[in-house]
Write a protein that holds these residues in place. Structure first.
Motif, PDB file in Angstrom:
ATOM      1  N   SER A   9      -1.930  86.351  36.161  1.00  0.00           N
ATOM      2  CA  SER A   9      -1.631  85.936  34.788  1.00  0.00           C
ATOM      3  C   SER A   9      -1.758  87.123  33.849  1.00  0.00           C
ATOM      4  N   ASN A  10      -0.735  87.300  33.010  1.00  0.00           N
ATOM      5  CA  ASN A  10      -0.715  88.401  32.047  1.00  0.00           C
ATOM      6  C   ASN A  10      -1.052  89.736  32.725  1.00  0.00           C
ATOM      7  N   PRO A  11      -0.284  90.132  33.723  1.00  0.00           N
ATOM      8  CA  PRO A  11      -0.659  91.293  34.542  1.00  0.00           C
ATOM      9  C   PRO A  11      -0.707  92.612  33.782  1.00  0.00           C
ATOM     10  N   PHE A  12      -0.053  92.681  32.632  1.00  0.00           N
ATOM     11  CA  PHE A  12      -0.035  93.943  31.896  1.00  0.00           C
ATOM     12  C   PHE A  12      -0.895  93.890  30.634  1.00  0.00           C
ATOM     13  N   GLY A  13      -1.700  92.828  30.511  1.00  0.00           N
ATOM     14  CA  GLY A  13      -2.666  92.753  29.427  1.00  0.00           C
ATOM     15  C   GLY A  13      -2.057  92.671  28.037  1.00  0.00           C
ATOM     16  N   ALA A  28      -1.295  81.426  24.247  1.00  0.00           N
ATOM     17  CA  ALA A  28       0.041  81.724  24.775  1.00  0.00           C
ATOM     18  C   ALA A  28       0.125  81.317  26.236  1.00  0.00           C
ATOM     19  N   ALA A  29       1.352  81.109  26.690  1.00  0.00           N
ATOM     20  CA  ALA A  29       1.627  81.000  28.123  1.00  0.00           C
ATOM     21  C   ALA A  29       2.116  82.373  28.568  1.00  0.00           C
ATOM     22  N   PHE A  30       1.186  83.178  29.022  1.00  0.00           N
ATOM     23  CA  PHE A  30       1.497  84.553  29.384  1.00  0.00           C
ATOM     24  C   PHE A  30       2.345  84.599  30.659  1.00  0.00           C
ATOM     25  N   GLY A  31       2.988  85.750  30.864  1.00  0.00           N
ATOM     26  CA  GLY A  31       3.707  85.963  32.102  1.00  0.00           C
ATOM     27  C   GLY A  31       2.812  85.708  33.294  1.00  0.00           C
ATOM     28  N   TYR A  32       3.396  85.138  34.358  1.00  0.00           N
ATOM     29  CA  TYR A  32       2.582  84.627  35.461  1.00  0.00           C
ATOM     30  C   TYR A  32       3.320  84.786  36.784  1.00  0.00           C
TER      31      TYR A  32
END
Length: 210
Positions: A9-13, A28-32
């Motif tokens: 989840s949220n790999p790039f912070g 938020a719905a972060f990148g996953y």
């Protein structure tokens, strides 16, 4: 070349520029998913494609659950529905932030978050982009292909169609709440066909054609 992160989840912070979420919702719905994925599924915002309470795209809502079901059928997803395990697939939204119940992003809101989406898309560097719904499809065709002028934004005709981009193959997906008979089968069949092909050649071919 692979990314140097194994965070799901949220790999790039990424840090969203605002918090307008309702009490109890995620900011938020972060990148996953798999940050080294070849397939990148792109939704609109958490209010319609899900993730306001889970923080994970394509959960909770009818549309999100249906997209997830298609990806399960084609082998990208396993595990619990609200915390799925993704293989060779990454999910995010053009507008990741949660909004008050019933509120939709304005054009200014989308513009505020565009740089975050663009940075994540380029970091993932997938071969296949799968935008879901009209807003995501319009954005991806405008920004990552030279072909937006060739198409009306008619999602029934664009659904499950492959379009060459600037280093990507784009396969739009109509929003599941608008699917009619055959639409689900069409996107499943398209994904199965792409998986059976040498889709990793997409990068070179699309760069020349797009």
């Amino acid at each position: 070349m692979q990314n140097v992160t194994d965070r799901t989840s949220n790999p790039f912070g990424l840090r969203p520029p605002f918090d307008r979420s309702d009490p109890g919702d995620q900011v938020a719905a972060f990148g996953y998913g798999d940050a080294n994925a070849d397939f990148h599924v792109i939704g609109d915002f958490p209010g319609i494609h899900g993730g306001e309470t889970t923080g994970i795209p394509f959960t909770e809502t009818e549309a999100g659950v249906e997209i997830q079901a298609v990806l399960r059928e084609t082998g990208f997803v396993s595990g619990p529905r609200d915390k799925p395990v993704l293989e060779n697939c990454f999910w995010d939204y053009v507008h990741m932030c949660s909004l008050p119940d019933g509120e939709r992003p304005t054009d200014e809101d989308y513009a505020d978050l565009e740089r975050f989406f663009d940075a994540e898309l380029r970091a993932i560097n997938a071969h296949i982009l799968l935008p879901v719904g009209a807003r995501a499809t319009d954005h991806v065709l405008r920004e990552y292909t030279t072909q937006r002028h060739r198409f009306d934004l008619d999602m029934p005709s664009l659904h499950a169609r492959d379009i060459r981009g600037r280093g990507f193959m784009v396969i739009p997906i109509a929003d599941p709440v608008e699917w009619v008979d055959g639409d689900r089968e069409a996107i499943v069949s398209k994904l199965e066909a792409v998986l059976a092909s040498d889709y990793r050649q997409t990068k070179g071919v699309a760069t020349l054609v797009g």
